[in-house]
Scaffold this motif. Structure first.
Motif, PDB file in Angstrom:
ATOM      1  N   ASP A  27      -7.831   4.291 123.886  1.00 16.97           N
ATOM      2  CA  ASP A  27      -6.943   5.449 123.865  1.00 16.97           C
ATOM      3  C   ASP A  27      -7.719   6.704 124.254  1.00 16.97           C
ATOM      4  OD1 ASP A  27      -4.355   6.740 123.222  1.00 16.97           O
ATOM      5  OD2 ASP A  27      -5.549   7.693 121.637  1.00 16.97           O
ATOM      6  N   VAL A  28      -8.921   6.839 123.724  1.00 22.10           N
ATOM      7  CA  VAL A  28      -9.763   7.987 124.060  1.00 22.10           C
ATOM      8  C   VAL A  28     -10.114   7.949 125.545  1.00 22.10           C
ATOM      9  CG1 VAL A  28     -12.020   9.052 123.658  1.00 22.10           C
ATOM     10  CG2 VAL A  28     -10.690   8.182 121.734  1.00 22.10           C
ATOM     11  N   PHE A  29     -10.436   6.772 126.047  1.00 21.20           N
ATOM     12  CA  PHE A  29     -10.770   6.608 127.457  1.00 21.20           C
ATOM     13  C   PHE A  29      -9.592   7.007 128.344  1.00 21.20           C
ATOM     14  CE2 PHE A  29     -10.673   3.758 131.195  1.00 21.20           C
ATOM     15  CZ  PHE A  29     -11.782   4.244 131.856  1.00 21.20           C
ATOM     16  N   CYS A  30      -8.400   6.556 128.012  1.00 20.04           N
ATOM     17  CA  CYS A  30      -7.204   6.880 128.805  1.00 20.04           C
ATOM     18  C   CYS A  30      -6.898   8.374 128.759  1.00 20.04           C
ATOM     19  CB  CYS A  30      -6.008   6.073 128.315  1.00 20.04           C
ATOM     20  SG  CYS A  30      -6.143   4.316 128.685  1.00 20.04           S
ATOM     21  N   ARG A  31      -7.090   8.985 127.618  1.00 17.87           N
ATOM     22  CA  ARG A  31      -6.861  10.434 127.509  1.00 17.87           C
ATOM     23  C   ARG A  31      -7.874  11.209 128.359  1.00 17.87           C
ATOM     24  NH1 ARG A  31      -3.295  12.054 123.599  1.00 17.87           N
ATOM     25  NH2 ARG A  31      -2.569  10.397 122.231  1.00 17.87           N
ATOM     26  N   VAL A  70      -0.786  26.073 134.901  1.00 22.16           N
ATOM     27  CA  VAL A  70      -1.317  25.623 133.612  1.00 22.16           C
ATOM     28  C   VAL A  70      -1.141  24.116 133.473  1.00 22.16           C
ATOM     29  CG1 VAL A  70      -0.962  27.803 132.385  1.00 22.16           C
ATOM     30  CG2 VAL A  70       0.863  26.123 132.455  1.00 22.16           C
ATOM     31  N   VAL A  71      -1.940  23.528 132.588  1.00 22.10           N
ATOM     32  CA  VAL A  71      -1.873  22.093 132.295  1.00 22.10           C
ATOM     33  C   VAL A  71      -1.563  21.930 130.813  1.00 22.10           C
ATOM     34  CG1 VAL A  71      -3.215  19.951 132.221  1.00 22.10           C
ATOM     35  CG2 VAL A  71      -3.545  21.549 134.082  1.00 22.10           C
ATOM     36  N   SER A  72      -0.638  21.017 130.507  1.00 23.26           N
ATOM     37  CA  SER A  72      -0.301  20.762 129.106  1.00 23.26           C
ATOM     38  C   SER A  72      -1.314  19.791 128.495  1.00 23.26           C
ATOM     39  CB  SER A  72       1.100  20.156 129.007  1.00 23.26           C
ATOM     40  OG  SER A  72       1.098  18.839 129.547  1.00 23.26           O
ATOM     41  N   ARG A  73      -1.153  19.532 127.219  1.00 23.98           N
ATOM     42  CA  ARG A  73      -1.997  18.539 126.541  1.00 23.98           C
ATOM     43  C   ARG A  73      -1.507  17.137 126.877  1.00 23.98           C
ATOM     44  NH1 ARG A  73      -4.698  20.181 121.437  1.00 23.98           N
ATOM     45  NH2 ARG A  73      -4.722  22.440 121.494  1.00 23.98           N
ATOM     46  N   VAL A  74      -2.384  16.157 126.695  1.00 26.95           N
ATOM     47  CA  VAL A  74      -2.017  14.767 126.943  1.00 26.95           C
ATOM     48  C   VAL A  74      -1.024  14.328 125.874  1.00 26.95           C
ATOM     49  CG1 VAL A  74      -2.858  12.400 127.120  1.00 26.95           C
ATOM     50  CG2 VAL A  74      -4.275  14.273 127.908  1.00 26.95           C
ATOM     51  N   LYS A  75       0.056  13.700 126.337  1.00 22.10           N
ATOM     52  CA  LYS A  75       1.077  13.191 125.418  1.00 22.10           C
ATOM     53  C   LYS A  75       1.249  11.702 125.694  1.00 22.10           C
ATOM     54  CE  LYS A  75       5.736  13.677 125.726  1.00 22.10           C
ATOM     55  NZ  LYS A  75       6.982  14.401 125.939  1.00 22.10           N
ATOM     56  N   LYS A  76       1.152  10.888 124.652  1.00 21.72           N
ATOM     57  CA  LYS A  76       1.313   9.446 124.823  1.00 21.72           C
ATOM     58  C   LYS A  76       2.740   9.074 124.438  1.00 21.72           C
ATOM     59  CE  LYS A  76      -0.516   4.957 123.712  1.00 21.72           C
ATOM     60  NZ  LYS A  76      -1.422   4.149 122.932  1.00 21.72           N
ATOM     61  N   THR A  77       3.429   8.415 125.375  1.00 22.56           N
ATOM     62  CA  THR A  77       4.783   7.940 125.146  1.00 22.56           C
ATOM     63  C   THR A  77       4.792   6.448 125.440  1.00 22.56           C
ATOM     64  OG1 THR A  77       5.590  10.066 125.944  1.00 22.56           O
ATOM     65  CG2 THR A  77       7.212   8.310 125.718  1.00 22.56           C
ATOM     66  N   GLY A  78       4.836   5.638 124.406  1.00 17.78           N
ATOM     67  CA  GLY A  78       4.758   4.187 124.604  1.00 17.78           C
ATOM     68  C   GLY A  78       3.391   3.819 125.152  1.00 17.78           C
ATOM     69  N   ASN A  79       3.378   3.196 126.329  1.00 13.83           N
ATOM     70  CA  ASN A  79       2.120   2.832 126.979  1.00 13.83           C
ATOM     71  C   ASN A  79       1.712   3.828 128.059  1.00 13.83           C
ATOM     72  OD1 ASN A  79       1.789   0.506 125.467  1.00 13.83           O
ATOM     73  ND2 ASN A  79       3.000  -0.729 126.886  1.00 13.83           N
TER      74      ASN A  79
END
Length: 152
Positions: A27-31, A70-79
């Motif tokens: 998860d950290v890697f994907c973010r 601007v860039v938003s924060r990473v949001k995880k939705t499902g996969n």
């Protein structure tokens, strides 16, 4: 009957590395990858964004549209991991996609009359997104290879 000798130390070392890999937080890697891709997209988009040119002595400087990205924060939705790149400047959409205007109308801000009925868009974000989409597989592969080399 003869029995051979075998050194299993390398197999044990491989087993330990695989166990370490199973404890890695992907998860950290994907973010991290999502953030890296968003930064890259932001950089490409800012470079493509035009800067307004105003007459000398008007007291105005260009660059408002560039500073608006601007860039938003990473949001995880499902996969899926999502990051939004946006521009809150009111006229950003018109510069991106183009717009109509009334030919012959005088605009005091630019001290000129409008000539064309359609102003084509610059497609800063659209072109940057398409360019980045072609690069994504190579970028992710490079990051994943480096990440796995740290584990192994």
């Amino acid at each position: 009957m003869r029995w051979g000798r075998c050194d299993f130390s390398q197999l044990r070392e491989l087993r330990d590395r695989i166990e370490r890999l199973s404890r890695v937080d992907f998860d950290v890697f994907c973010r991290q990858i999502a953030n890296d891709l968003a930064k890259r997209l932001l950089s490409m988009t800012i470079r493509r964004t035009p800067v307004g040119k105003y007459p000398a002595g008007s007291g105005k400087t260009g660059g408002t549209l560039r500073r608006g990205w601007v860039v938003s924060r990473v949001k995880k939705t499902g996969n899926y991991y999502e990051i939004t790149v946006s521009n809150s400047v009111l006229y950003a959409m018109y510069v991106e996609y183009g717009h109509r205007q009334e030919p012959g109308r005088y605009v005091p801000t630019i001290n000129a009359r409008l000539k064309a009925s359609w102003v084509p868009g610059k497609f800063m974000l659209t072109i940057s997104t398409k360019t980045l989409e072609r690069q994504i597989p190579r970028l992710i592969e490079r990051k994943l290879r480096a990440y796995l080399e740290d584990v192994f």
